[in-house]
Design a protein around this motif. Structure first.
Motif, PDB file in Angstrom:
ATOM      1  N   PHE A 119      -7.100 -18.425   3.242  1.00  0.00           N
ATOM      2  CA  PHE A 119      -8.305 -19.294   2.785  1.00  0.00           C
ATOM      3  C   PHE A 119      -9.205 -18.069   1.952  1.00  0.00           C
ATOM      4  N   LEU A 120      -9.251 -16.911   2.316  1.00  0.00           N
ATOM      5  CA  LEU A 120      -9.914 -15.828   1.641  1.00  0.00           C
ATOM      6  C   LEU A 120      -9.402 -15.910   0.050  1.00  0.00           C
ATOM      7  N   LEU A 121      -8.065 -15.748  -0.061  1.00  0.00           N
ATOM      8  CA  LEU A 121      -7.294 -15.697  -1.417  1.00  0.00           C
ATOM      9  C   LEU A 121      -7.746 -16.973  -1.959  1.00  0.00           C
ATOM     10  N   LEU A 122      -7.730 -18.100  -1.381  1.00  0.00           N
ATOM     11  CA  LEU A 122      -7.953 -19.363  -1.993  1.00  0.00           C
ATOM     12  C   LEU A 122      -9.355 -19.393  -2.637  1.00  0.00           C
ATOM     13  N   GLU A 123     -10.240 -18.747  -1.975  1.00  0.00           N
ATOM     14  CA  GLU A 123     -11.822 -18.424  -2.459  1.00  0.00           C
ATOM     15  C   GLU A 123     -11.774 -17.762  -3.700  1.00  0.00           C
ATOM     16  N   THR A 124     -11.165 -16.675  -3.714  1.00  0.00           N
ATOM     17  CA  THR A 124     -10.806 -15.824  -5.160  1.00  0.00           C
ATOM     18  C   THR A 124     -10.340 -16.781  -6.182  1.00  0.00           C
ATOM     19  N   GLY A 125      -9.309 -17.373  -5.886  1.00  0.00           N
ATOM     20  CA  GLY A 125      -8.774 -18.411  -6.927  1.00  0.00           C
ATOM     21  C   GLY A 125      -9.621 -19.411  -7.400  1.00  0.00           C
ATOM     22  N   MET A 126     -10.332 -20.087  -6.555  1.00  0.00           N
ATOM     23  CA  MET A 126     -11.181 -21.181  -7.098  1.00  0.00           C
ATOM     24  C   MET A 126     -12.308 -20.588  -7.958  1.00  0.00           C
ATOM     25  N   ILE A 127     -13.189 -19.604  -7.522  1.00  0.00           N
ATOM     26  CA  ILE A 127     -14.012 -18.868  -8.102  1.00  0.00           C
ATOM     27  C   ILE A 127     -13.610 -18.587  -9.481  1.00  0.00           C
ATOM     28  N   GLY A 128     -12.356 -17.655  -9.501  1.00  0.00           N
ATOM     29  CA  GLY A 128     -11.996 -17.251 -10.772  1.00  0.00           C
ATOM     30  C   GLY A 128     -11.697 -18.340 -11.902  1.00  0.00           C
ATOM     31  N   VAL A 129     -11.358 -19.515 -11.368  1.00  0.00           N
ATOM     32  CA  VAL A 129     -11.353 -20.647 -12.232  1.00  0.00           C
ATOM     33  C   VAL A 129     -12.831 -20.934 -13.020  1.00  0.00           C
ATOM     34  N   PHE A 130     -13.698 -20.931 -12.179  1.00  0.00           N
ATOM     35  CA  PHE A 130     -15.041 -21.175 -12.746  1.00  0.00           C
ATOM     36  C   PHE A 130     -15.740 -20.114 -13.695  1.00  0.00           C
ATOM     37  N   VAL A 131     -15.195 -18.716 -13.374  1.00  0.00           N
ATOM     38  CA  VAL A 131     -16.038 -17.804 -14.031  1.00  0.00           C
ATOM     39  C   VAL A 131     -14.985 -17.238 -15.187  1.00  0.00           C
ATOM     40  N   ALA A 132     -13.905 -17.363 -15.370  1.00  0.00           N
ATOM     41  CA  ALA A 132     -12.897 -16.673 -16.368  1.00  0.00           C
ATOM     42  C   ALA A 132     -13.135 -17.328 -17.420  1.00  0.00           C
ATOM     43  N   LEU A 133     -13.367 -16.530 -18.624  1.00  0.00           N
ATOM     44  CA  LEU A 133     -13.698 -17.060 -19.886  1.00  0.00           C
ATOM     45  C   LEU A 133     -12.669 -16.396 -21.035  1.00  0.00           C
ATOM     46  N   ASP A 134     -11.355 -15.920 -20.293  1.00  0.00           N
ATOM     47  CA  ASP A 134     -10.282 -15.798 -21.060  1.00  0.00           C
ATOM     48  C   ASP A 134      -8.982 -16.557 -20.393  1.00  0.00           C
ATOM     49  N   PHE A 135      -8.156 -17.255 -21.409  1.00  0.00           N
ATOM     50  CA  PHE A 135      -7.338 -18.275 -21.005  1.00  0.00           C
ATOM     51  C   PHE A 135      -6.326 -17.498 -19.996  1.00  0.00           C
ATOM     52  N   VAL A 136      -5.881 -16.493 -20.417  1.00  0.00           N
ATOM     53  CA  VAL A 136      -4.943 -15.828 -19.498  1.00  0.00           C
ATOM     54  C   VAL A 136      -5.282 -15.678 -17.878  1.00  0.00           C
TER      55      VAL A 136
END
Length: 510
Positions: A119-136
């Motif tokens: 669940f903690l790993l999932l949280e990082t994945g979800m937040i990462g999608v919303f804050v990432a500004l590099d396509f990779v």
């Protein structure tokens, strides 16, 4: 003094928490739960710093930016930032993850170490999608969020969990491959993976219409599967029904929004000409989502499946607003139409947030009753309000919010989406059919569950406990608050939507 990298703290704290959980012996369940509560709570508190430190007056510009070279030889950067589109979704992710962790001890009683780590790993994945500004970076987090949810469904789900988990994984993976190909095409034309730079340069603007359409469709396939847009929707009811309660909360509250977020963040501003080509397809499929999803929801006897299909209908309103924004660059000569597109995008983004609050709460409420009676068959309920008045009141409150009652969060998203879309394409007005059907099946659900005579088998059911109250009341307060005072959200959302419309209009005027 150097500024605090707030986004990195929010992004990586759950991974630190996951390490603490993994280092804790599995027998020490209380300590494992403590770490999960501590780190998701810390992320939630830090996300408030985003909300209160955000400057809407900066007109859609990226804020809290962090930019470092990651793989310089390929131009890949660790580039983070938020605007009025992504920042509310980060806060929503932090809130729903924390509330899901608060609720989880009620329902999860085995393999808890793996559960909370995932669940903690999932949280990082979800937040990462919303804050990432590099396509990779964006793609990495997109994939990271897929794996924990696969295991959460496959291990802690219902009787058909393996089938539902594999179906969820394969559908999403197909979309991910299409998106990766689209990203590579952009890179070979521009030499960068930076999303902000690519949106400014629009490297495919002078490419053939066919290539633009193929790249647009590559992104669209990945995002549409996630939403899900008809006909890619069939994985959703299976995944929802079989997922554990907290998994359903995150699936409906956040993962679906990753798809609509991608369409607004990538497809519209990066490929406006191709978006114009496909706007009518998006508009038609949005109406199919709204009406078909609502009709199928009305035919369900399984409470969880009913709410799953209601999500398909609600996400149709998001797509309705996105389709309006995508239509016809020439219309920007008319200031009223330009304003209508902003209104439609306001409605789309508002619905993302409101749906997360309302449907997240509804899945928690399904979990509350399921833990007591061990079934979700609406035909076997009746008269529960007399035995569980608090539960009945909160369920009815969210049912009213879901059907779009004015004064609650659900109303404004549908109102803005239909209002803005109708000004752009009048046949968007058919969406009101879905609103009527939604009202019908939610009122019928309340009637079947809570009205009439209480069945003998339910005479000793306890009302909600403290954990359940803590997990639900923040959602009650927020659903009411943004419903009665919409400027709380609009002041953040609207500048970002104006900026996206402006970026599209610039491309069309070239």
């Amino acid at each position: 003094m150097e500024k605090v990298p707030l986004l990195s703290l929010i992004l990586w704290l759950p991974v630190v928490g996951m390490v603490f959980v993994l280092l804790t012996p599995k027998e020490q369940v209380r300590l494992i739960r403590f770490w999960a509560h501590l780190f998701t709570g810390a992320v939630l508190i830090l996300s408030f710093g985003l909300w209160f430190g955000f400057g809407p007056e900066l007109h859609g510009m990226m804020q809290f930016e962090e930019r470092y070279d990651w793989v310089p030889i390929l131009g890949i950067r660790y580039h983070l930032g938020v605007d009025g589109l992504s920042m509310p979704l980060v806060v929503l992710t932090a809130l729903l993850t924390f509330l899901s962790i608060v609720y989880s001890p009620t329902a999860i009683h085995y393999r808890e170490k793996e559960y909370y780590a995932l669940f903690l790993l999932l949280e990082t994945g979800m937040i990462g999608v919303f804050v990432a500004l590099d396509f990779v970076l964006f793609y990495v987090f997109w994939e990271v969020s897929l794996v924990p949810m696969y295991f959460l469904i496959g291990i802690w789900g219902g009787p058909k969990r393996e089938y539902a988990a594999i179906k969820f994984f394969l559908y999403t993976l197909v979309g991910s491959v299409a998106m990766l190909l689209a990203i590579l095409v952009l890179y070979f034309h521009a030499g960068t993976f930076d999303m902000v730079e690519l949106i400014e340069k629009k490297p495919l603007a002078k490419a053939s219409a066919t290539l633009q359409a193929l790249v647009w469709l590559g992104f669209y396939l990945a995002f549409a599967i996630k939403v899900p847009v008809f006909p890619f929707h069939t994985w959703l009811p299976d995944a929802h029904v079989e997922a554990p309660t907290a998994g359903s909360v995150i699936l409906a509250g956040i993962l679906l929004k990753m798809g609509t977020y991608g369409l607004v963040r990538v497809n519209l501003p990066l490929l406006p000409e191709a978006s114009d080509v496909f706007w009518s397809m998006m508009g038609i499929l949005a109406l199919v989502n709204i009406i078909y999803g609502s009709l199928v929801a009305m035919g369900q006897d399984d409470l969880k499946k009913l709410i799953a299909y209601s999500s398909i209908g609600h996400m149709g309103f998001v797509m309705l607003g996105i389709a309006a924004a995508a239509k016809d660059g020439g219309a920007f000569a008319d200031a009223a139409l330009r304003s209508a597109k902003v209104t439609a995008l306001n409605g789309a983004t508002w619905t993302m947030i409101a749906h997360g609050l309302m449907t997240g709460a509804m899945f928690l409420l399904v979990g509350v009753i399921y833990e007591r009676v061990h079934h979700r068959d609406l035909n076997r309920f009746g008269g529960l309000w007399a035995q569980m008045p608090v539960y009945g009141s909160i369920f009815s409150f969210f049912a009213m919010a879901e059907l779009g009652l004015p004064g609650l969060a659900g109303f404004w998203g549908e109102f803005f989406s239909v209002l803005g879309s109708f000004r752009v394409y009048q046949w968007a007005g058919f969406a009101v059919i879905g609103i009527v059907i939604t009202a019908a099946y939610f009122l019928w659900t309340v009637q079947r569950m809570f009205l009439g005579e209480l069945r003998e088998e339910y005479r000793n059911l306890p009302d909600m406990n403290l954990q359940e109250h803590i997990s639900l009341w923040p959602l009650v307060v927020l659903t009411f608050l943004v419903g009665v005072y919409p400027p709380i959200l609009l002041r953040v959302i609207q500048p970002a939507m104006e900026h996206i419309v402006e970026l599209m209009s610039r491309a069309w005027l070239l």
